[in-house]
Every structure is written in C-alpha cells, then in structure tokens.
Design a protein around this motif. Structure first.
Motif, short mmCIF file in Angstrom:
data_model
loop_
_atom_site.label_atom_id
_atom_site.label_comp_id
_atom_site.label_asym_id
_atom_site.label_seq_id
_atom_site.Cartn_x
_atom_site.Cartn_y
_atom_site.Cartn_z
N GLU A 51 36.07 30.14 40.49
CA GLU A 51 36.49 31.56 40.15
C GLU A 51 37.14 32.24 41.07
O GLU A 51 36.93 32.32 42.34
CB GLU A 51 35.20 32.44 39.78
N MET A 52 38.46 32.28 40.71
CA MET A 52 39.56 32.91 41.70
C MET A 52 39.66 34.41 41.31
O MET A 52 40.64 34.85 40.88
CB MET A 52 40.84 32.15 41.48
N ASN A 53 38.50 34.89 41.60
CA ASN A 53 38.31 36.39 41.43
C ASN A 53 39.20 37.39 41.98
O ASN A 53 39.67 38.37 41.65
CB ASN A 53 36.98 36.95 41.74
N ASN A 54 39.81 37.00 43.17
CA ASN A 54 40.82 37.70 44.06
C ASN A 54 42.32 37.37 43.57
O ASN A 54 43.05 38.01 44.48
CB ASN A 54 40.66 37.60 45.38
N TYR A 55 42.62 36.83 42.67
CA TYR A 55 44.02 36.58 42.24
C TYR A 55 44.72 37.77 41.63
O TYR A 55 44.24 38.32 40.78
CB TYR A 55 44.07 35.20 41.49
N MET A 56 45.59 38.08 42.39
CA MET A 56 46.46 39.31 41.92
C MET A 56 45.73 40.61 41.21
O MET A 56 45.76 40.63 39.85
CB MET A 56 47.63 38.61 40.76
N PRO A 57 44.93 41.17 42.05
CA PRO A 57 44.44 42.46 41.55
C PRO A 57 45.39 43.61 40.88
O PRO A 57 44.95 44.23 40.06
CB PRO A 57 43.59 43.02 42.85
N ASP A 58 46.38 43.69 41.23
CA ASP A 58 47.41 44.39 40.78
C ASP A 58 48.99 43.73 40.77
O ASP A 58 49.02 42.69 41.44
CB ASP A 58 47.47 45.68 41.35
N THR A 59 49.94 44.30 40.52
CA THR A 59 51.28 43.66 40.65
C THR A 59 51.72 43.70 42.03
O THR A 59 52.61 42.98 42.56
CB THR A 59 52.30 44.64 39.82
N THR A 60 51.10 44.16 43.09
CA THR A 60 51.53 44.11 44.21
C THR A 60 50.78 42.93 45.08
O THR A 60 50.86 42.46 46.19
CB THR A 60 51.28 45.22 45.26
N LYS A 101 47.60 43.39 46.27
CA LYS A 101 46.73 44.09 47.15
C LYS A 101 45.53 43.62 46.74
O LYS A 101 44.79 43.72 45.55
CB LYS A 101 47.00 45.42 47.12
N GLY A 102 44.73 43.00 47.81
CA GLY A 102 43.26 42.66 47.81
C GLY A 102 43.09 41.16 47.62
O GLY A 102 41.88 40.79 47.44
N GLU A 103 44.28 40.47 47.54
CA GLU A 103 44.20 39.04 47.46
C GLU A 103 43.28 38.45 48.45
O GLU A 103 42.72 37.29 48.32
CB GLU A 103 45.61 38.68 47.13
N ASN A 104 43.34 38.91 49.51
CA ASN A 104 42.78 38.35 50.76
C ASN A 104 41.23 38.77 51.10
O ASN A 104 40.61 38.25 51.93
CB ASN A 104 43.23 38.46 52.12
N VAL A 105 40.89 39.27 49.87
CA VAL A 105 39.37 39.84 50.16
C VAL A 105 38.65 38.55 49.63
O VAL A 105 38.92 37.76 48.61
CB VAL A 105 39.10 40.84 49.09
N PRO A 106 37.59 38.03 50.24
CA PRO A 106 36.83 36.83 50.05
C PRO A 106 35.81 37.06 49.07
O PRO A 106 34.50 37.19 49.27
CB PRO A 106 36.31 36.49 51.48
N ILE A 107 36.02 36.96 47.87
CA ILE A 107 35.22 37.26 46.81
C ILE A 107 35.23 35.88 45.64
O ILE A 107 34.59 36.04 44.64
CB ILE A 107 35.40 38.52 46.02
N GLY A 108 36.08 34.95 46.13
CA GLY A 108 36.10 33.85 45.32
C GLY A 108 34.78 32.93 45.29
O GLY A 108 33.96 32.96 46.25
N LYS A 109 34.42 32.18 44.36
CA LYS A 109 33.06 31.57 44.14
C LYS A 109 33.10 30.08 43.54
O LYS A 109 34.28 30.08 42.76
CB LYS A 109 32.05 32.57 43.27
N VAL A 110 32.31 29.37 43.70
CA VAL A 110 31.91 28.13 43.20
C VAL A 110 30.64 28.41 42.37
O VAL A 110 29.53 28.32 43.20
CB VAL A 110 32.02 27.18 44.04
N VAL A 111 30.37 28.30 40.99
CA VAL A 111 29.43 28.57 40.32
C VAL A 111 29.12 27.42 39.65
O VAL A 111 29.96 26.57 39.23
CB VAL A 111 29.43 29.78 39.56
N VAL A 112 27.76 27.23 39.19
CA VAL A 112 27.42 26.13 38.18
C VAL A 112 26.66 26.83 37.06
O VAL A 112 25.93 27.59 37.17
CB VAL A 112 26.52 25.07 39.06
N LEU A 113 27.10 26.31 35.84
CA LEU A 113 26.54 26.99 34.74
C LEU A 113 25.70 26.04 33.87
O LEU A 113 26.16 24.70 33.84
CB LEU A 113 27.58 27.23 33.75
#
Length: 770
Positions: A87-96, A98-110
């Motif tokens: 999950e690349m949750n922090n990809y391009m939060p807006d057109t600038t 901003k917030g891309e470097n916030v560590p919120i990406g994950k590896v999850v198992v379904l």
C-alpha cells in the motif's frame, strides 16, 4: 384552417425538439462537451464493475476493496494462496506532493476466511514505510523496496523478527516514476527488476547482487521460457529475445541486440470515455476530437498470461495496464526463431475498459487459480509532481480528483462459466515436484520457488527423473529447480543439449554456464560446435563461449570465429560474440577485419561500436570533479535525467537520445535552457542521426512549473550536463534561467527542434536560439 396550422406547428416543433434532443444525446456520447466532464465522482466498490466493458465471454469479480485495502500498487501470493499487498498510501496526497514523505506505507496480507473467493481479513505485517514500491516472498521472509534501500525482513507467524539491509542503493537516483521496482523472481532463480540494472539472489545467509539488463519503467513479467518483458509509459510492450542472465559478461557493451526490443510497437488505445485528464492533453494529437487519448501515456504493469484457464487463444498473450485511459490492453505474441513480436488483439476496442476516471489499473498478475488479477490503485492523481503540468493540475481541480486517498480495489478475470479453483501446494516434496509440470505457469513457478527455498533432499530423485519427461515445461522447471538446489550436473545439461525439442535445448544452453568447469569444458565445446550452423542456437553458443574462455582461450576463439564467419550479418550473433570479448575487443577486431574486411558487416559494426565507446570513455570528464562543482546538478541528474539519458550520457534505447557530444547540449545555452524549462517533443538530431519514436520516447517534459527546482538548481544541472563526459559547453548562470523562465511563463506546450532552430523574426528576436 387556423386550428390545423397550429397543430402542424406543434408537430413540427415536437419533431425538431426530438431531433435536437437525439442529436444532443448522440453528441454527448460521441463528442462530450466540457459541461459533461465537470465531475468525476467516486464509484462505490460494489458498483465499479457496472462501469466496465469487458471482452465477451469473460467474467470479472471484485475480490477486495476499501476499507480492507488502500492505495494498492503491487500484490503477490504466498504458498497458502493468501494475497500480500503493498500500500503506497503516501503517494501524491495532492498536486504538490505535500506529505509524500510521511511514513504510512504498508505491507499487508489478505485472507479469505470463509472461502467464498472474496478477501475478508486484513493483517498489517510491515508499516511505517515511505513510498514502498515492490516486494518478493522468499524463504521465511520478504524483500521490500523502500527507496532508496532494499531490505529483507525475516518473518515468523507474519511478524518481523529481523531486518537486513540488502542494498543501500536499490534506487540509486530516479524519482518516484523512474525508480526500480518489480522484484520478480524469475525462472533462473534470480530476482529481476524493471528500471534497474541489478539482479539479486539469496545464497544461504548472503545476498548476491549482479549486473543485469535494464528495461522498463513500472512492472516486469516473464514468459514460459523465462524471457523478461516490461514497458515504458509510452510503450505498449518491450522485451528480450533471450533469457535475462545471458549477455552480461562485457561491461563495455551497451544496448545489446535482442534485449529490450520493442515487442509490440502499436501504442494506440481506445478508451470508452473522454480522458482529458492526461498530462499533455493540451497538445495536438494527444486527444482525438472526442477528447479520448490516442496513444499510450501511462502504460505499465505488463503480464504474459500463462494461466492455462483461458484456452489456447490466450496462451502467450500480453496484457498491459493503461491507467490514464482507464483500460487494460490485450496483445497477441508470436515467436519465430529468436525474434518475439506481437500485435494488438483488437482494433477500435480493448479487453477491458471503464467509464470511471478513477479506475487506475497499475499492475497485473497471474494467480494460483489460472485467473488474472488486476491491482486498481483507484484514485484521481496518478501523475507524480516531478512532471505534473499546469494543464493536468487544472483538470484535477475541475473534477475534484485529489480526494479520497484511501481507496483501492483488486479484481480477478476469468472465462465466464468457469469457476477458478486455487491449486493447493502440498508439503510433500515429491508432490511439489509433480506441480512443476502443471498447465498454470504461476503454479509451476511457485512450486519451483517453494522447493528451492527449502531444498528438500527427498525431491532430488523426482527432479532428476523429470529431466526425462516428454513435457518440455516440466523439464524446464526441473532443470532450474536443480540449479536452485545447487546440484545441477554437467552431464544432465549435456544430455538436454541433445534434445530434439528446441525449447529444452534453449534452457540447457542457458544453464550451461552454471556447470562448465575445467573438467568438462571440452565436452561442451564439442557439443556447441555443430550448433554454430543453427541460426536460432548461434547467439546462445556465443553467450556460452564466455564460460569456455576461462579455461581454453584458443577453443573459445575458434567458436567465436566460426560464428562470425557463418553469421556475419546477424546482429544477435554479433553481439553475443562481443559479450565474450571484454578486454580483448581491439585485438579481436583486427583479427576479424583480416578475415572479413567488409566494415559494413554486422559483426564489424558491433565490435567497432564497443571499441569506440571504450576510447570515448577514456576522454570523459572525471565525474568526481563534476560532483564537486555541481553537487545539486549531479543530484538532479541522477534523480530526473539518468533514467532516460543514461549514467554515461549516451542515451537509453527507446527512451532518450545522447547528451554526450550532442550539438544541442554544447550549442547555444538558450536552446538548452528552453528545452529544460518547457520540454521537447518530436524528432531530434544528434551527431547526424535523427532520433524519433519508437527509437526514443516522443517527448521530454519541462520543469518550469516544478516548484522543487530553483533557477540555480536548473543552472547547476545544465552546467553538469554541458561539462560532463566530452561536452565543452559554456557556463549557464541562474539569471539566465530566471530571465528565460519569465519570458516563457505563458507558454504551455513543449518546443520542437524546428521551432527552436528556426530563424528569428523581429517580434520574437529575444527568443532566437541559434
């Protein structure tokens, strides 16, 4: 009479109204107005399939959606058929961004707890990641790419027990759109990447890293023979004619024939909705009269279908995702000799397309049930800020595409009327060996990986027996499983080199280098000698000769000269010969010219190309000095430019022309500044050669609107380029960039070389660039 006149008028008005309404509906359907594109609402996950048009005879099923997953970009299956998701949750939060470097990406198992085919359980395995982009399950852990590093996480019960740094420079440079990804565990037991020249392999507690053939941008896949395929954003499909471990033995050799070839040159797309929200939608020819994308601009996530469930018409088909056009394309691939080519399956339509602008297929996979799986990032913004144009930013704003950020869907596609059933991977090693001959390529790959990870000795007799099977795919996987165990024997490979089936001989040739040694090289040379006359086998003979050279230079040279004399016009054979010549190119060139003096022959041209490159490299500027004077320029070049123009500035096939010794780079600085600010499209002439698509991509983006790059930043990268390698351009100053940025502020479109080099008119004398 007056009464009938009024009735006539009313009927006429009704007819006119009906005709106008019908015309308007047809107009909206065929050529939508701006008003019809004013919004792009989020389609609930349970309604998403209703917005799709799928190939007749196929079915599609939603198997996971928000809130179970968020911003998925890649998946993989484990041996229990659970689905792992990045999950690349922090990809391009807006057109600038901003917030891309916030560590919120994950590896999850379904998991599918109730066994109804739909995922219903989520477990977070790794969190707090910054823009994670690829992973690979191996042994008891998982490789995870988190730029710029590659880590191996050892797991126990889906929990991290240890983290090991595998490569501190996995993404050495490159922005988010141009960084390595994929981590594809291939037939030869190595792990390959798109957009990278590295491959990896776990050997005990150590990780091996070797050079590899670079290719592609996002996504990588293989066919039944282990040949790799990828693509770039404007390329349908590109791939290799030979397995990926071959042709890596001469570091002086670039752009080898038979690797990174344009497999499917046709890039036309056929969306079922207007697609104005593409980065260059303002440019003529990008959109048609109905505002639909004409050619690929975000091609990614290719997959060679090997599942066996779809029937023979679909075997060796390539599916390609195009998220900017909201569709998935199908290509039909064929091979003749060494050459692998393809064509689009349809004209005027696609395998799957959606009217939902937020449907963003980014990765495609085969699975344990023979179906193929679609990763839908499901969001409005997919263009990274590095290249985001003001035009696209405006389209994003018009239709409120920034939010939401926490959606994502997974689908699987299969033939209607068939119920896909997952193959269960047994714990019995002998039963696992039997799966190496399964009709489903995913199952064969997974069985091989499970066996190689655990190396159970009970499996060895069954693997050795499988080498005598009549099923060439069973033989192929048994061969590479034994190689993965580290116990493949030379006599086993020699026996397979005598097989009447070319695909088996091909695999044996590919594996030969792993078993040739001082004691057996003569036997291999004897078997290779008659293969010189076989046009299809000849390049492989050239590749394998490198391993013989270590023990007997004379015998190796005899094979190389025999190849050259038999196939002097064959570029694939010629480059295979050059691959065996590192450090001896000039000596061999003299001997070759004495035997075959025609300099127009492919063999002489390919050797000459490498000899010239070696001499050029000696004249290059010292990169360390350039880094000292232009540190920011070096950083920007490595992040933004290197992927397309190459570390050595000599360009990358199918992407961009050379910067080294380019008359544009060394010429009037106003021309180069203009290109860097506003971009360049169309053909470009460098050193007398005209580069145009498909030899290169059709366009270079500009950076005038990128707020991350100051005038001084751009001046530094321009100076780095104009002083590096063998370039001798004069200095660019920040005020030069500032002045031209202001002058070009209102310009939206990219430049063409004709425009930049045209004689100046009085009205635009300040823009003259030649």
């Amino acid at each position: 009479m007056k009464k009938y006149f009024y009735i006539f008028i009313l009927l006429l008005a009704a007819c006119v109204l009906y005709q106008c309404t019908t015309h308007k509906l047809l107009s909206i359907a065929n050529n939508p107005s701006k008003a019809d594109l004013s919004s792009s609402p989020v389609v609930p996950a349970n309604e998403s399939i209703s917005k799709m048009k799928l190939e007749p005879g196929m079915a599609i099923e939603l198997i996971a959606a928000e809130p179970l997953i968020s911003t998925p970009v890649a998946i993989t299956f484990d041996k229990d058929n659970r689905i792992w998701v990045i999950e690349m949750n922090n990809y391009m939060p807006d057109t600038t961004g901003k917030g891309e470097n916030v560590p919120i990406g994950k590896v999850v198992v379904l998991s599918d707890k109730n066994k109804d085919g739909v995922m219903d359980d989520r477990k977070v395995v790794i969190d707090s990641l910054i823009l994670p982009r690829a992973f690979c399950l191996i042994e008891s852990g998982i490789l995870v790419a988190e730029p710029p590093r590659l880590f191996f996480y050892e797991l126990a019960n889906d929990k991290v027990v240890k983290r090991t740094l595998v490569d501190a420079k996995y993404t050495d440079g490159g922005n988010v759109e141009h960084q390595p990804n994929g981590l594809y565990r291939a037939l030869d037991n190595w792990i390959y990447n798109a957009n990278s020249e590295k491959r990896y392999r776990k050997q005990g507690d150590k990780w091996l890293t070797e050079r590899s053939h670079g290719k592609g941008q996002w996504g990588i896949t293989q066919d039944d023979q282990g040949r790799m395929y990828a693509n770039d954003n404007s390329v349908n499909l590109q791939g290799d004619y030979f397995p990926p471990g071959l042709g890596l033995t001469n570091k002086n050799q670039k752009n080898m024939a038979g690797f990174n070839e344009r497999t499917v040159p046709d890039t036309k797309v056929f969306p079922i909705r207007p697609t104005p929200g593409v980065n260059r939608g303002y440019m003529k020819g990008v959109l048609d009269d109905s505002l639909r994308l004409v050619n690929m601009t975000a091609a990614c996530g290719p997959m060679i279908y090997r599942g066996g469930l779809f029937g023979t018409d679909y075997q060796f088909n390539a599916f390609v995702a195009e998220p900017s056009a909201n569709l998935i394309k199908r290509n039909i691939i064929t091979e003749k000799g060494n050459v692998v080519r393809g064509r689009q399956a349809y004209r005027g339509r696609e395998f799957l397309a959606s009217v939902d602008e937020r449907f963003r297929p980014v990765s495609l996979y085969d699975g344990p049930d023979g179906a193929f799986y679609i990763v839908d990032m499901y969001r409005g913004i997919i263009q990274h800020k590095t290249y985001l144009t003001p035009y696209l930013a405006g389209e994003i704003g018009k239709r409120n595409l920034t939010l939401p950020l926490a959606c994502g869907r997974l689908y699987k596609v299969y033939p209607a009327g068939k119920k896909p059933v997952n193959v269960t991977f047994p714990t019995d090693p002998v039963k696992l060996v039997a799966l190496l001959g399964n009709a489903n390529g995913y199952v064969r790959d997974k069985a091989q990986q499970i066996l190689v990870d655990s190396k159970p000795q009970q499996a060895v007799p069954a693997l050795q027996a499988a080498l005598k099977s009549a099923n060439p795919l069973f033989v192929t996987h048994a061969l590479w499983t034994l190689e993965g165990f580290g116990i493949l024997k030379a006599d086993e490979v020699l026996a397979l080199l005598q097989s009447p089936q070319w695909s088996i001989r091909m695999q044996a040739l590919t594996a030969s280098s792993t078993v040739i040694d001082q004691n057996n090289y003569a036997e291999f040379a004897a078997v290779l000698k008659p293969m010189v006359n076989d046009t299809t086998a000849a390049p492989y003979v050239g590749f394998v000769t490198h391993s013989i050279k270590k023990f007997d230079q004379k015998t190796a040279d005899g094979l190389l000269f025999a190849l050259a004399r038999r196939h002097p016009k064959n570029s694939y054979v010629s480059d295979a010969i050059v691959a065996a010549l590192e450090g001896r190119e000039q000596i061999f060139q003299k001997q070759m010219l004495a035997a075959l003096p025609d300099t127009a022959l492919a063999i002489n041209k390919r050797i000459e190309r490498v000899v010239v490159a070696i001499e050029d490299a000696k004249l290059n500027s010292d990169p360390a000095i350039m880094a000292k004077y232009y540190p920011r320029g070096v950083a920007i070049y490595n992040t933004v430019c290197k992927t397309c123009h190459g570390e050595d500035g000599n360009g990358v096939a199918s992407l961009a022309p050379p910067l080294n010794k380019s008359e544009i780079v060394n010429g009037n600085k106003t021309t180069l500044i203009s290109i860097v600010l506003k971009g360049l499209s169309g053909p470009v002439k460098v050193a007398g050669h005209i580069y145009k698509a498909p030899e290169i991509a059709g366009e270079m983006p500009g950076f005038a609107d990128n707020k991350d790059f100051t005038d001084d930043d751009l001046a530094q990268v321009l100076n780095f380029v104009r002083r590096s390698w063998q370039n001798k351009g004069d200095k660019v100053n920040a005020p030069d960039v500032k002045a031209l940025r202001a002058k070009l502020a209102s310009r939206q479109k990219t430049f063409t070389m004709e425009e930049l080099t045209a004689p100046a008119k009085p009205a635009d004398a300040g823009m003259r660039t030649n």
